[in-house]
Scaffold this motif. Structure first.
Motif, PDB file in Angstrom:
ATOM      1  N   SER A 106      12.797  -4.750  39.533  1.00 14.85           N
ATOM      2  CA  SER A 106      12.229  -5.123  38.233  1.00 14.85           C
ATOM      3  C   SER A 106      12.232  -6.633  38.034  1.00 14.85           C
ATOM      4  CB  SER A 106      13.012  -4.472  37.093  1.00 14.85           C
ATOM      5  OG  SER A 106      12.971  -3.086  37.184  1.00 14.85           O
ATOM      6  N   CYS A 107      13.343  -7.268  38.327  1.00 12.24           N
ATOM      7  CA  CYS A 107      13.423  -8.725  38.172  1.00 12.24           C
ATOM      8  C   CYS A 107      12.426  -9.410  39.098  1.00 12.24           C
ATOM      9  CB  CYS A 107      14.848  -9.222  38.456  1.00 12.24           C
ATOM     10  SG  CYS A 107      16.016  -8.809  37.143  1.00 12.24           S
ATOM     11  N   LYS A 109       9.682  -8.275  40.041  1.00 14.98           N
ATOM     12  CA  LYS A 109       8.329  -8.062  39.536  1.00 14.98           C
ATOM     13  C   LYS A 109       8.099  -8.762  38.203  1.00 14.98           C
ATOM     14  CE  LYS A 109       7.266  -3.567  41.634  1.00 14.98           C
ATOM     15  NZ  LYS A 109       7.729  -2.184  41.665  1.00 14.98           N
ATOM     16  N   GLY A 110       9.069  -9.567  37.735  1.00 12.49           N
ATOM     17  CA  GLY A 110       8.872 -10.234  36.447  1.00 12.49           C
ATOM     18  C   GLY A 110       8.960  -9.272  35.282  1.00 12.49           C
ATOM     19  N   ALA A 111       9.703  -8.191  35.461  1.00  8.37           N
ATOM     20  CA  ALA A 111       9.878  -7.196  34.392  1.00  8.37           C
ATOM     21  C   ALA A 111      11.367  -7.038  34.136  1.00  8.37           C
ATOM     22  CB  ALA A 111       9.243  -5.859  34.793  1.00  8.37           C
ATOM     23  N   GLU A 112      11.995  -8.179  33.791  1.00  2.94           N
ATOM     24  CA  GLU A 112      13.460  -8.219  33.634  1.00  2.94           C
ATOM     25  C   GLU A 112      13.960  -7.235  32.569  1.00  2.94           C
ATOM     26  OE1 GLU A 112      11.481 -10.875  33.316  1.00  2.94           O
ATOM     27  OE2 GLU A 112      12.095 -12.425  34.743  1.00  2.94           O
ATOM     28  N   GLN A 113      13.051  -6.893  31.641  1.00  7.04           N
ATOM     29  CA  GLN A 113      13.500  -6.007  30.562  1.00  7.04           C
ATOM     30  C   GLN A 113      13.880  -4.631  31.093  1.00  7.04           C
ATOM     31  OE1 GLN A 113      10.376  -6.892  31.255  1.00  7.04           O
ATOM     32  NE2 GLN A 113       8.837  -5.632  30.207  1.00  7.04           N
ATOM     33  N   TYR A 114      13.449  -4.303  32.296  1.00  3.17           N
ATOM     34  CA  TYR A 114      13.781  -2.998  32.873  1.00  3.17           C
ATOM     35  C   TYR A 114      14.920  -3.092  33.895  1.00  3.17           C
ATOM     36  CZ  TYR A 114       9.279  -1.963  30.745  1.00  3.17           C
ATOM     37  OH  TYR A 114       8.234  -1.851  29.851  1.00  3.17           O
ATOM     38  N   CYS A 115      15.498  -4.293  34.018  1.00  2.00           N
ATOM     39  CA  CYS A 115      16.628  -4.459  34.937  1.00  2.00           C
ATOM     40  C   CYS A 115      17.831  -3.693  34.394  1.00  2.00           C
ATOM     41  CB  CYS A 115      16.963  -5.945  35.068  1.00  2.00           C
ATOM     42  SG  CYS A 115      18.534  -6.294  35.885  1.00  2.00           S
ATOM     43  N   SER A 299       5.618   1.070  26.789  1.00  2.00           N
ATOM     44  CA  SER A 299       5.954  -0.283  27.200  1.00  2.00           C
ATOM     45  C   SER A 299       7.005  -0.859  26.265  1.00  2.00           C
ATOM     46  CB  SER A 299       4.699  -1.161  27.183  1.00  2.00           C
ATOM     47  OG  SER A 299       4.981  -2.449  27.679  1.00  2.00           O
ATOM     48  N   THR A 300       7.903  -1.676  26.834  1.00  2.00           N
ATOM     49  CA  THR A 300       8.973  -2.302  26.057  1.00  2.00           C
ATOM     50  C   THR A 300       8.930  -3.805  26.261  1.00  2.00           C
ATOM     51  OG1 THR A 300      10.316  -0.365  26.592  1.00  2.00           O
ATOM     52  CG2 THR A 300      11.459  -2.246  25.636  1.00  2.00           C
ATOM     53  N   ILE A 301       8.867  -4.537  25.199  1.00  2.00           N
ATOM     54  CA  ILE A 301       8.767  -6.008  25.195  1.00  2.00           C
ATOM     55  C   ILE A 301       7.961  -6.539  26.386  1.00  2.00           C
ATOM     56  CG2 ILE A 301      10.596  -6.748  23.630  1.00  2.00           C
ATOM     57  CD1 ILE A 301      12.616  -6.724  25.894  1.00  2.00           C
ATOM     58  N   GLY A 302       8.505  -7.507  27.113  1.00  2.00           N
ATOM     59  CA  GLY A 302       7.780  -8.052  28.253  1.00  2.00           C
ATOM     60  C   GLY A 302       8.720  -8.929  29.057  1.00  2.00           C
ATOM     61  N   GLY A 303       8.329  -9.289  30.264  1.00  6.89           N
ATOM     62  CA  GLY A 303       9.159 -10.129  31.115  1.00  6.89           C
ATOM     63  C   GLY A 303       9.050 -11.590  30.716  1.00  6.89           C
TER      64      GLY A 303
END
Lengths: 355, 355
Positions: A106-107, A109-115, A299-303
């Motif tokens: 996730s990190c 891929k620039g989608a840290e919110q899913y880390c 979807s949740t927030i963003g990276g």
């Protein structure tokens, strides 16, 4: 230990002490500015609906005292020696995250919110074992990788809500390709998230329809936000006429509601993205998506990179939130009004002047 | 009228007379071969679960007498003067559709199944006002645009059910990008649709996991279909271990079931496509898709061009269905067994030899 201690920052803020959610002045400390940290004076902080949920322990995971706030902006006062992305005097902000593992899929891929190891801005525990405190406070210390640059052309107060409300709609609109000029976008709900979705949709050159339970919102939707159309979701006749007219829908409503009438508005291959978080399960009639090859996504927030892209986009297009600025003394009243959705469309606390 | 009349085809088939669904011999007529028509002798016809639903009026739309069958294949015996795509002697087939408006957005996008004026192969009314009759019959007359070429390398009996079961899974696997070598695909359910999804997944170079309620299906999944993994969905321990391991899931189950355990198996950005049609609404917990930016989509059969692409792909990769061939006299018994999912994995009627 002693030496580090005096370099810690003593910070004034407002905190909830218990699940009544009532906020009051609170003193706490933030760490000394580390090598990769950016320290900034907080000027404004938006009030997000999540703040309301969390101060009242509605998600059953609140730790007190809680300093909420994850839409805050200000001016850099100090940076650590290894900081390269920001400098003193920059206009910056922090959103919903202050850390992640930086190592996982996730990190990467620039989608840290899913880390799995993501650290939320408040109501969590940081890597140094200390509780995290949010933006209802005078000063912030944050790893530079989670600090965003606010274009200097944007007024800071109206830019603050972009850090959560803005990115929460911008991220899925981009990720799911719901940003094509000439296509039609339905926006369900006209609150903090919804009003930003309308603004982005119009900026993308889309035809935007606001879908709301309240007929009274039509005037503001058209006149303030430039929506092209307005549908009252409880008006069966209007809804029937609008069947199969929308390419995309973004659903910002957090109360329980029916998906099927919304899905019927979609054309073949249409997509509906949920960004609101109703707490109870929704009913999904399989045929509502089988016929027409429709998609329901979440979807949740963003990276972080997405958030920076959005801020840059807003800088170019002069896009900001529509806000009501308040002093700190008004914050508990604002929370009560927010619970009744009585705000156009985001409260922003004038932190620096009223703390 | 008189002249056209004697050119009509008198056709033998089997029909259901009422909602008992019992099939018996039936004589009817098909139109004379028109300028754009292809006429072919039907050699084989697959039995689709939809046939079972419709002969028993389970969808409340059945008209009798009904000649079902929308997975029919055979050899062209005659073509109209304007036919360009097919010639006498070709191996051809017809699937679920025999006409559409050819003019709307869906038709132009090659998704005729979503055209508002699609004409179904049976239990519908054709342009000439006559009822449509399906493949449980000796001969077919069909507009060339809805006739598919079957690669001559494929045995016709085992190619028949590509026309519905095959395309129903192939279309969404392609459309939603669920066909990347090296990625992981979960297939829920191991019937007519499921077994083809496994075959396509393996042909795409994917790692395929079969997810089933029946532990007894593991051996056939691995040995006959070459699945890489097998999960018993009611085994909490197995399911827990498999959380966040799958890029994609295709769900072929038509009974009511829970989505959430399946969604938990998806990685971040994962997609689940529903192709089975449970009649009751499914529960969708919004957080199950909000966290991880997951997608739930639906899909119904496939368009004509997609179906031809699939058949060509099957020709290249030598992909056929796993079938049980039966004579017409067995058809009612087969329907009873199908109702109990007692077949590996599709019945195919040997039409030409047993009518």
């Amino acid at each position: 230990m002693g030496e580090a201690h005096y370099l810690e920052h003593e910070v004034h803020g407002w905190a909830a002490r218990d699940c009544s959610g009532v906020l009051s002045p609170f003193k706490f400390s933030r760490r000394a500015t580390g090598p990769r940290d950016v320290t900034f004076k907080v000027l404004y902080c938006g009030i997000c609906h999540s703040d309301l949920h969390q101060i009242r322990n509605e998600w059953q995971n609140s730790k007190y005292p809680m300093v909420p706030g994850h839409e805050f902006v200000g001016i850099v006062t100090e940076i650590g020696p290894e900081v390269h992305q920001h400098k003193v005097g920059d206009h910056v902000g922090v959103g919903c995250m202050v850390g992640s593992c930086q190592n996982c899929d996730s990190c990467a891929k620039g989608a840290e919110q899913y880390c799995e190891c993501m650290t939320p801005t408040y109501n969590d525990v940081d890597q140094d074992g200390k509780p995290t405190y949010g933006g209802y406070s005078a000063l912030m210390v944050c790893d530079e990788r989670f600090v965003l640059q606010i274009p200097k052309s944007l007024p800071l107060d109206a830019a603050a809500p972009l850090l959560c409300a803005g990115i929460t709609v911008y991220s899925p609109l981009r990720y799911f390709g719901m940003d094509e000029a000439g296509k039609s976008l339905g926006v369900v709900g006209l609150g903090g998230l919804g009003h930003m979705a309308v603004k982005f949709g119009k900026a993308f050159g889309m035809n935007v329809t606001v879908i709301s339970t309240s007929p009274s919102k039509e005037e503001e939707a058209r006149l303030i936000l430039n929506a092209d159309n307005f549908l009252v979701s409880k008006n069966d006749q209007q809804m029937k006429k609008a069947v199969k007219t929308l390419d995309y829908i973004i659903d910002t409503v957090s109360a329980k509601h029916e998906l099927e009438p919304l899905l019927s508005l979609l054309k073949v291959n249409g997509k509906l993205v949920l960004v609101g978080g109703p707490e109870e399960p929704l009913q999904l009639n399989p045929f509502a998506i089988l016929f027409g090859r429709k998609t329901v996504a979440g979807s949740t927030i963003g990276g972080i990179k997405e958030t920076q892209d959005m801020l840059d986009f807003c800088g170019v297009h002069n896009l900001i939130s529509t806000i009501e600025t308040i002093p700190f003394e008004y914050v508990n009243k604002a929370m009560d009004r927010l619970a009744k959705s009585d705000v156009k469309y985001r409260f922003v606390i004038d932190v620096a002047n009223t703390l």
